[in-house]
Write an enzyme that holds these catalytic residues in place. Structure first.
Site, short mmCIF file in Angstrom:
data_model
loop_
_atom_site.label_atom_id
_atom_site.label_comp_id
_atom_site.label_asym_id
_atom_site.label_seq_id
_atom_site.Cartn_x
_atom_site.Cartn_y
_atom_site.Cartn_z
N SER A 88 -1.00 -5.74 -1.77
CA SER A 88 -3.01 -6.19 -1.36
C SER A 88 -3.94 -7.37 -1.91
O SER A 88 -4.35 -6.40 -2.87
CB SER A 88 -3.75 -4.79 -1.23
OG SER A 88 -3.07 -3.72 -0.83
N GLU A 110 9.66 -2.58 2.91
CA GLU A 110 9.56 -1.96 4.58
C GLU A 110 11.39 -2.06 4.82
O GLU A 110 11.37 -1.48 5.91
CB GLU A 110 9.21 -3.32 5.43
CG GLU A 110 7.34 -2.83 5.10
CD GLU A 110 6.34 -3.53 5.21
OE1 GLU A 110 7.22 -5.00 5.51
OE2 GLU A 110 5.81 -3.99 4.99
N GLU A 168 5.84 -3.79 -6.43
CA GLU A 168 5.55 -3.94 -5.42
C GLU A 168 5.46 -1.95 -5.24
O GLU A 168 5.85 -2.06 -5.19
CB GLU A 168 5.42 -4.85 -3.82
CG GLU A 168 5.67 -5.89 -3.71
CD GLU A 168 5.59 -6.51 -2.23
OE1 GLU A 168 5.35 -7.17 -2.39
OE2 GLU A 168 6.66 -5.82 -1.50
N HIS A 209 12.82 -5.48 0.00
CA HIS A 209 11.59 -4.75 0.31
C HIS A 209 11.43 -3.96 0.53
O HIS A 209 12.35 -3.15 1.57
CB HIS A 209 10.79 -6.11 1.36
CG HIS A 209 8.95 -5.89 1.20
ND1 HIS A 209 8.92 -5.70 2.30
CD2 HIS A 209 8.37 -6.45 1.35
CE1 HIS A 209 7.50 -5.02 2.16
NE2 HIS A 209 7.14 -5.80 1.65
N LYS A 215 5.86 -11.51 6.72
CA LYS A 215 6.47 -10.20 7.67
C LYS A 215 7.12 -10.30 9.43
O LYS A 215 6.99 -11.21 9.34
CB LYS A 215 5.71 -8.79 7.61
CG LYS A 215 5.16 -8.48 6.46
CD LYS A 215 4.27 -7.14 5.32
CE LYS A 215 4.18 -7.21 4.14
NZ LYS A 215 3.67 -5.54 4.21
N GLY A 225 -0.20 -3.38 2.29
CA GLY A 225 -1.27 -2.84 3.25
C GLY A 225 -1.86 -2.08 3.05
O GLY A 225 -2.61 -2.00 4.56
N ASN A 248 5.15 -14.01 2.23
CA ASN A 248 5.31 -12.33 2.93
C ASN A 248 4.77 -12.88 4.61
O ASN A 248 4.24 -12.07 4.49
CB ASN A 248 6.38 -11.26 2.47
CG ASN A 248 6.73 -10.61 3.12
OD1 ASN A 248 7.37 -11.18 4.51
ND2 ASN A 248 6.83 -9.18 2.68
P1 PGA Z 1 0.18 -6.98 1.95
O1 PGA Z 1 1.61 -6.95 1.41
O2 PGA Z 1 -0.05 -7.98 0.32
O3 PGA Z 1 -0.37 -6.59 3.04
O4 PGA Z 1 -0.05 -5.26 0.56
C1 PGA Z 1 3.02 -7.24 0.46
C2 PGA Z 1 3.79 -7.00 0.75
O5 PGA Z 1 4.45 -6.19 1.28
O6 PGA Z 1 5.28 -7.82 0.53
#
Ligand code: PGA
Length: 256
Positions: A212, A97, A167, A95, A11, A173, A9
């Site tokens: 992460s 976000e 997640e 997701h 983003k 992140g 992803n």
């Molecule tokens: P990350 O994000 O691997 O940077 O923690 C995962 C995600 O949001 O899908």
């Protein structure tokens, strides 16, 4: 075990030009691993169409980070699942976000899933609890609520195209991944919910871990029985790290 799925992803990162360059690198680095792993990249919407040209003939597959649910109409800023159908097979839905920053409620996520399935897309449904919910012991309630609401009105045949990504929001992140055992436990719960919804067809649904995931922790995560792959954010922008994560998934896969 199920064939692993690793999705990157991106983003809101990389210009179109930068993204296409990264895809060329991924074609060279990842294609040898694609015999054992389904590899999906989720670039920003503006990059999807030229990315499809760069990936023509490649086993690396394309996915959108989001979709609307109507087929067309006055929905400024949205893209519809019908616009993706036929050339962009995967779509990420729900997701955290989108849920948190853009206030997408469960009901929209359900509408998006229904629309994605109706158009023959393969949705990756993302669920997970926030830090506050985690610390308050609410993980089970929250994840159960998100999965149940997203799958409202689903049919048995959704199981053929659906994946679910667990997640934990506190792991996204932050560099603080869930422990493999913790993730496995929540994912076992998700698997039970899928069995209630889809009966025996649930056995084919891949449940991914996200939050992460790195080159360092991927193998331990992937070794867990309930973890069928990974949804990768930050590390999917780094060729060495993403290649190592896909290789870790390939190492757990059954020989083809
Ligand atoms: P990350 O994000 O691997 O940077 O923690 C995962 C995600 O949001 O899908």
């Amino acid at each position: 075990m199920l064939r692993p799925l690793v999705a990157g992803n991106w983003k809101m990162h990389l210009t179109v030009e930068e993204g296409l360059q990264l895809l060329q690198v991924y074609r060279a680095r990842l294609e040898p691993l694609a015999a054992r792993v389904d590899i999906v990249v989720l670039p920003p919407a503006v990059t999807l169409w030229p990315a499809a040209a760069v990936l023509r003939g490649s086993p690396i597959q394309l996915g959108a980070q989001n979709t609307g649910w109507e087929d067309e109409g006055p929905f400024t800023g949205e893209i519809s699942p019908g616009m993706l159908a036929g050339w962009c097979p995967y779509v990420l839905i729900g997701h955290s976000e989108r849920r948190q920053l853009f206030h997408e409620p469960d009901q929209w996520i359900n509408l998006k899933l229904r629309a994605a399935v109706r158009h023959g897309l393969k949705p990756i449904l993302a669920v997970g609890e926030t830090l506050e919910e985690h610390d308050a012991g609410q993980t089970d309630r929250v994840v159960t609520g998100q999965v149940t609401a997203a799958l409202d009105g689903s049919h048995r045949d959704w199981a053929e195209s659906l994946s679910v990504a667990y997640e934990p929001v506190w792991a996204i992140g932050t560099g603080r991944a869930a422990t493999p055992e913790y993730a496995n436990g929540v994912m076992a719960r998700i698997r039970r919910l899928l069995r209630e919804e889809f009966a025996s067809a649930a056995a084919g649904i891949r449940v991914l871990y996200g939050g992460s995931v790195t080159a360092e922790n991927a193998a331990d995560l992937m070794a867990q029985p309930e973890i069928d792959g990974a949804l990768v954010g930050g590390a999917s922008l780094k060729p060495d790290a993403f290649t190592a994560i896909v290789a870790a998934a390939a190492a757990t896969a059954s020989p083809v």
